[in-house]
Design a protein around this motif. Structure first.
Motif, PDB file in Angstrom:
ATOM      1  N   LEU A 123       0.853  -1.190   0.000  1.00 59.93           N
ATOM      2  CA  LEU A 123       0.000   0.000   0.000  1.00 59.93           C
ATOM      3  C   LEU A 123       0.886   1.237   0.000  1.00 59.93           C
ATOM      4  CD1 LEU A 123      -2.673   1.576   0.331  1.00 59.93           C
ATOM      5  CD2 LEU A 123      -2.454   1.215   2.808  1.00 59.93           C
ATOM      6  N   VAL A 124       0.796   2.005  -1.079  1.00 56.12           N
ATOM      7  CA  VAL A 124       1.590   3.229  -1.226  1.00 56.12           C
ATOM      8  C   VAL A 124       0.672   4.425  -1.008  1.00 56.12           C
ATOM      9  CG1 VAL A 124       3.094   4.591  -2.724  1.00 56.12           C
ATOM     10  CG2 VAL A 124       3.110   2.089  -2.878  1.00 56.12           C
ATOM     11  N   THR A 125       1.017   5.254  -0.020  1.00 60.60           N
ATOM     12  CA  THR A 125       0.218   6.428   0.306  1.00 60.60           C
ATOM     13  C   THR A 125       1.083   7.684   0.230  1.00 60.60           C
ATOM     14  OG1 THR A 125       0.690   6.148   2.676  1.00 60.60           O
ATOM     15  CG2 THR A 125      -1.328   5.138   1.824  1.00 60.60           C
ATOM     16  N   HIS A 126       0.410   8.830   0.060  1.00 56.97           N
ATOM     17  CA  HIS A 126       1.105  10.113   0.086  1.00 56.97           C
ATOM     18  C   HIS A 126       0.290  11.027   0.984  1.00 56.97           C
ATOM     19  CE1 HIS A 126       3.273  13.527  -2.308  1.00 56.97           C
ATOM     20  NE2 HIS A 126       3.696  13.405  -1.058  1.00 56.97           N
ATOM     21  N   GLY A 165       4.136  12.573   3.951  1.00 56.40           N
ATOM     22  CA  GLY A 165       4.845  12.257   2.716  1.00 56.40           C
ATOM     23  C   GLY A 165       4.601  10.826   2.261  1.00 56.40           C
ATOM     24  N   LEU A 166       5.464  10.360   1.376  1.00 57.07           N
ATOM     25  CA  LEU A 166       5.310   9.014   0.820  1.00 57.07           C
ATOM     26  C   LEU A 166       5.544   7.943   1.883  1.00 57.07           C
ATOM     27  CD1 LEU A 166       7.086   9.301  -2.654  1.00 57.07           C
ATOM     28  CD2 LEU A 166       4.692   8.694  -2.269  1.00 57.07           C
ATOM     29  N   ASP A 167       4.744   6.864   1.807  1.00 59.14           N
ATOM     30  CA  ASP A 167       4.885   5.755   2.737  1.00 59.14           C
ATOM     31  C   ASP A 167       4.466   4.480   2.021  1.00 59.14           C
ATOM     32  OD1 ASP A 167       5.394   4.402   5.072  1.00 59.14           O
ATOM     33  OD2 ASP A 167       3.489   4.918   6.028  1.00 59.14           O
ATOM     34  N   ALA A 168       5.016   3.361   2.434  1.00 55.37           N
ATOM     35  CA  ALA A 168       4.656   2.068   1.851  1.00 55.37           C
ATOM     36  C   ALA A 168       4.505   1.051   2.976  1.00 55.37           C
ATOM     37  CB  ALA A 168       5.712   1.606   0.857  1.00 55.37           C
ATOM     38  N   ASN A 169       3.389   0.325   2.958  1.00 50.11           N
ATOM     39  CA  ASN A 169       3.118  -0.692   3.968  1.00 50.11           C
ATOM     40  C   ASN A 169       2.768  -2.006   3.293  1.00 50.11           C
ATOM     41  OD1 ASN A 169       2.752   0.476   6.987  1.00 50.11           O
ATOM     42  ND2 ASN A 169       2.278   2.077   5.506  1.00 50.11           N
ATOM     43  N   HIS A 170       3.328  -3.095   3.806  1.00 46.37           N
ATOM     44  CA  HIS A 170       3.081  -4.426   3.251  1.00 46.37           C
ATOM     45  C   HIS A 170       1.947  -5.065   4.048  1.00 46.37           C
ATOM     46  CE1 HIS A 170       6.924  -4.420   0.901  1.00 46.37           C
ATOM     47  NE2 HIS A 170       7.141  -3.444   1.780  1.00 46.37           N
ATOM     48  N   VAL A 174      -4.685   6.359  -3.450  1.00 46.19           N
ATOM     49  CA  VAL A 174      -3.595   5.481  -3.025  1.00 46.19           C
ATOM     50  C   VAL A 174      -3.313   4.476  -4.132  1.00 46.19           C
ATOM     51  CG1 VAL A 174      -4.186   5.700  -0.578  1.00 46.19           C
ATOM     52  CG2 VAL A 174      -5.169   3.823  -1.921  1.00 46.19           C
ATOM     53  N   LEU A 175      -2.244   3.740  -3.966  1.00 43.40           N
ATOM     54  CA  LEU A 175      -1.855   2.700  -4.921  1.00 43.40           C
ATOM     55  C   LEU A 175      -1.502   1.444  -4.145  1.00 43.40           C
ATOM     56  CD1 LEU A 175      -0.829   1.655  -7.740  1.00 43.40           C
ATOM     57  CD2 LEU A 175       1.379   2.695  -7.161  1.00 43.40           C
ATOM     58  N   VAL A 176      -1.986   0.295  -4.619  1.00 41.30           N
ATOM     59  CA  VAL A 176      -1.598  -0.990  -4.024  1.00 41.30           C
ATOM     60  C   VAL A 176      -0.941  -1.832  -5.105  1.00 41.30           C
ATOM     61  CG1 VAL A 176      -2.295  -2.983  -2.669  1.00 41.30           C
ATOM     62  CG2 VAL A 176      -3.608  -0.855  -2.492  1.00 41.30           C
ATOM     63  N   VAL A 177       0.265  -2.299  -4.848  1.00 45.07           N
ATOM     64  CA  VAL A 177       1.041  -3.081  -5.810  1.00 45.07           C
ATOM     65  C   VAL A 177       1.034  -4.546  -5.394  1.00 45.07           C
ATOM     66  CG1 VAL A 177       3.321  -3.424  -6.855  1.00 45.07           C
ATOM     67  CG2 VAL A 177       2.525  -1.104  -6.317  1.00 45.07           C
ATOM     68  N   PHE A 178       0.665  -5.411  -6.341  1.00 47.12           N
ATOM     69  CA  PHE A 178       0.680  -6.852  -6.107  1.00 47.12           C
ATOM     70  C   PHE A 178       1.655  -7.495  -7.090  1.00 47.12           C
ATOM     71  CE2 PHE A 178      -3.497  -5.458  -4.694  1.00 47.12           C
ATOM     72  CZ  PHE A 178      -3.649  -6.117  -3.496  1.00 47.12           C
ATOM     73  N   ARG A 179       2.636  -8.224  -6.577  1.00 45.52           N
ATOM     74  CA  ARG A 179       3.613  -8.923  -7.431  1.00 45.52           C
ATOM     75  C   ARG A 179       3.454 -10.421  -7.212  1.00 45.52           C
ATOM     76  NH1 ARG A 179       7.994 -11.538  -6.715  1.00 45.52           N
ATOM     77  NH2 ARG A 179       8.188 -10.912  -4.517  1.00 45.52           N
ATOM     78  N   VAL A 236       2.652  -8.519 -12.427  1.00 48.56           N
ATOM     79  CA  VAL A 236       2.241  -7.552 -11.405  1.00 48.56           C
ATOM     80  C   VAL A 236       0.900  -6.922 -11.756  1.00 48.56           C
ATOM     81  CG1 VAL A 236       4.601  -6.966 -10.711  1.00 48.56           C
ATOM     82  CG2 VAL A 236       3.477  -5.661 -12.529  1.00 48.56           C
ATOM     83  N   ALA A 237       0.233  -6.430 -10.719  1.00 53.31           N
ATOM     84  CA  ALA A 237      -0.996  -5.649 -10.887  1.00 53.31           C
ATOM     85  C   ALA A 237      -0.891  -4.425  -9.990  1.00 53.31           C
ATOM     86  CB  ALA A 237      -2.231  -6.474 -10.523  1.00 53.31           C
ATOM     87  N   HIS A 238      -1.272  -3.274 -10.534  1.00 49.38           N
ATOM     88  CA  HIS A 238      -1.320  -2.029  -9.766  1.00 49.38           C
ATOM     89  C   HIS A 238      -2.777  -1.608  -9.624  1.00 49.38           C
ATOM     90  CE1 HIS A 238       3.065  -0.450 -10.499  1.00 49.38           C
ATOM     91  NE2 HIS A 238       3.024  -1.707 -10.094  1.00 49.38           N
ATOM     92  N   ALA A 239      -3.237  -1.543  -8.396  1.00 49.48           N
ATOM     93  CA  ALA A 239      -4.613  -1.125  -8.119  1.00 49.48           C
ATOM     94  C   ALA A 239      -4.601   0.308  -7.597  1.00 49.48           C
ATOM     95  CB  ALA A 239      -5.262  -2.062  -7.105  1.00 49.48           C
ATOM     96  N   HIS A 240      -5.080   1.229  -8.414  1.00 47.91           N
ATOM     97  CA  HIS A 240      -5.219   2.623  -7.999  1.00 47.91           C
ATOM     98  C   HIS A 240      -6.614   2.785  -7.396  1.00 47.91           C
ATOM     99  CE1 HIS A 240      -1.743   4.053 -10.529  1.00 47.91           C
ATOM    100  NE2 HIS A 240      -2.005   2.906 -11.112  1.00 47.91           N
ATOM    101  N   GLY A 241      -6.723   3.574  -6.335  1.00 48.27           N
ATOM    102  CA  GLY A 241      -8.047   3.711  -5.746  1.00 48.27           C
ATOM    103  C   GLY A 241      -8.152   4.816  -4.723  1.00 48.27           C
ATOM    104  N   ARG A 242      -9.340   4.907  -4.119  1.00 47.84           N
ATOM    105  CA  ARG A 242      -9.617   5.884  -3.065  1.00 47.84           C
ATOM    106  C   ARG A 242      -9.804   5.136  -1.755  1.00 47.84           C
ATOM    107  NH1 ARG A 242     -12.433   8.321  -7.450  1.00 47.84           N
ATOM    108  NH2 ARG A 242     -14.238   7.007  -6.993  1.00 47.84           N
ATOM    109  N   ILE A 243      -9.132   5.640  -0.722  1.00 42.93           N
ATOM    110  CA  ILE A 243      -9.116   4.943   0.561  1.00 42.93           C
ATOM    111  C   ILE A 243     -10.184   5.482   1.509  1.00 42.93           C
ATOM    112  CG2 ILE A 243      -7.453   6.488   1.696  1.00 42.93           C
ATOM    113  CD1 ILE A 243      -6.125   3.893   2.826  1.00 42.93           C
TER     114      ILE A 243
END
Length: 216
Positions: free
Chosen positions: A27-30, A34-39, A74-79, A107-114
């Motif tokens: 989960l990539v947030t701004h 600032g920028l943050d990434a959580n698994h 936000v963006l969620v990256v799945f590999r 990979v899949a990138h899911a863009h969305g609203r949290i």
């Protein structure tokens, strides 16, 4: 994400399958900090929204849920899988020597609203769904009811739910589709043989769909 046409995976069902097989997303947030990434392990609801909805939970002590505001993008990256590909695995390399190393991946990138869901009912449902899914293959699947109620209640209070409405879904299947079917098969077979079965089999499947290589 840069996606050349030959690596594009536009099929929503295929991308939903990839998300469910991967489960753990980044989960990539701004937010305010600032920028943050959580698994985080996610649960996908394919039926809610045009592209589906992702649900998860995080520790209450994790600042991510206070750093964002409901409605933020936000963006969620799945590999799902990845592997190094040596040019020596391509038969054409030994003929013309015009190949270089690469790295293939799915990979899949899911863009969305949290949406922040600081709600006990949401959290319990999310934990229950994730538990049922990931315990399904166990000889004796664990369930929330196996733990003492007061213990479970305390844990539920220590986590916060997050929900992401997917607004755009981008997929990339980099499987050497810019090579000949023969080169794809050879590299795919090598990956399967060395234990990288998921990415190797994906290359073999893609090679089978590729038109027969033209012969002089």
């Amino acid at each position: 994400m840069y996606v050349p046409p030959h690596f594009d995976e536009p099929d929503r069902a295929v991308l939903h399958d990839l998300i469910e097989k991967t489960a753990l997303g980044v989960l990539v947030t701004h937010g305010a900090s600032g920028l943050d990434a959580n698994h985080i392990p996610f649960d996908l609801d394919r039926t809610q929204g045009k592209h589906g909805t992702l649900r998860c939970h995080v520790a209450r002590s994790n600042p991510v849920w206070t750093d964002v505001t409901t409605g933020d993008e936000v963006l969620v990256v799945f590999r799902l899988a990845d592997a190094y590909v040596s040019p020596t695995w391509y038969p054409s390399k030994h003929e013309a020597h015009k190949q270089v190393p690469t790295w293939n991946y799915l990979v899949a990138h899911a863009h969305g609203r949290i949406t922040v869901q600081d709600d006990e009912g949401f959290v319990r449902r999310n934990v229950a769904r994730l538990t049922r899914r990931h315990e399904a293959d166990q000889p004796v699947p664990w369930k929330m009811g196996d733990a003492p109620k007061d213990f479970t209640a305390a844990l539920v209070k220590a986590i916060v739910g997050l929900e992401i409405e997917i607004t755009r879904l981008v997929g990339k299947a980099k499987l050497s589709q810019n090579k000949t079917a023969q080169d794809m098969r050879s590299a795919g077979e090598t990956l399967v043989a060395q234990g990288d079965r998921q990415i190797g089999q994906a290359m073999l499947d893609a090679a089978a769909r590729k038109p027969t290589d033209p012969r002089p």
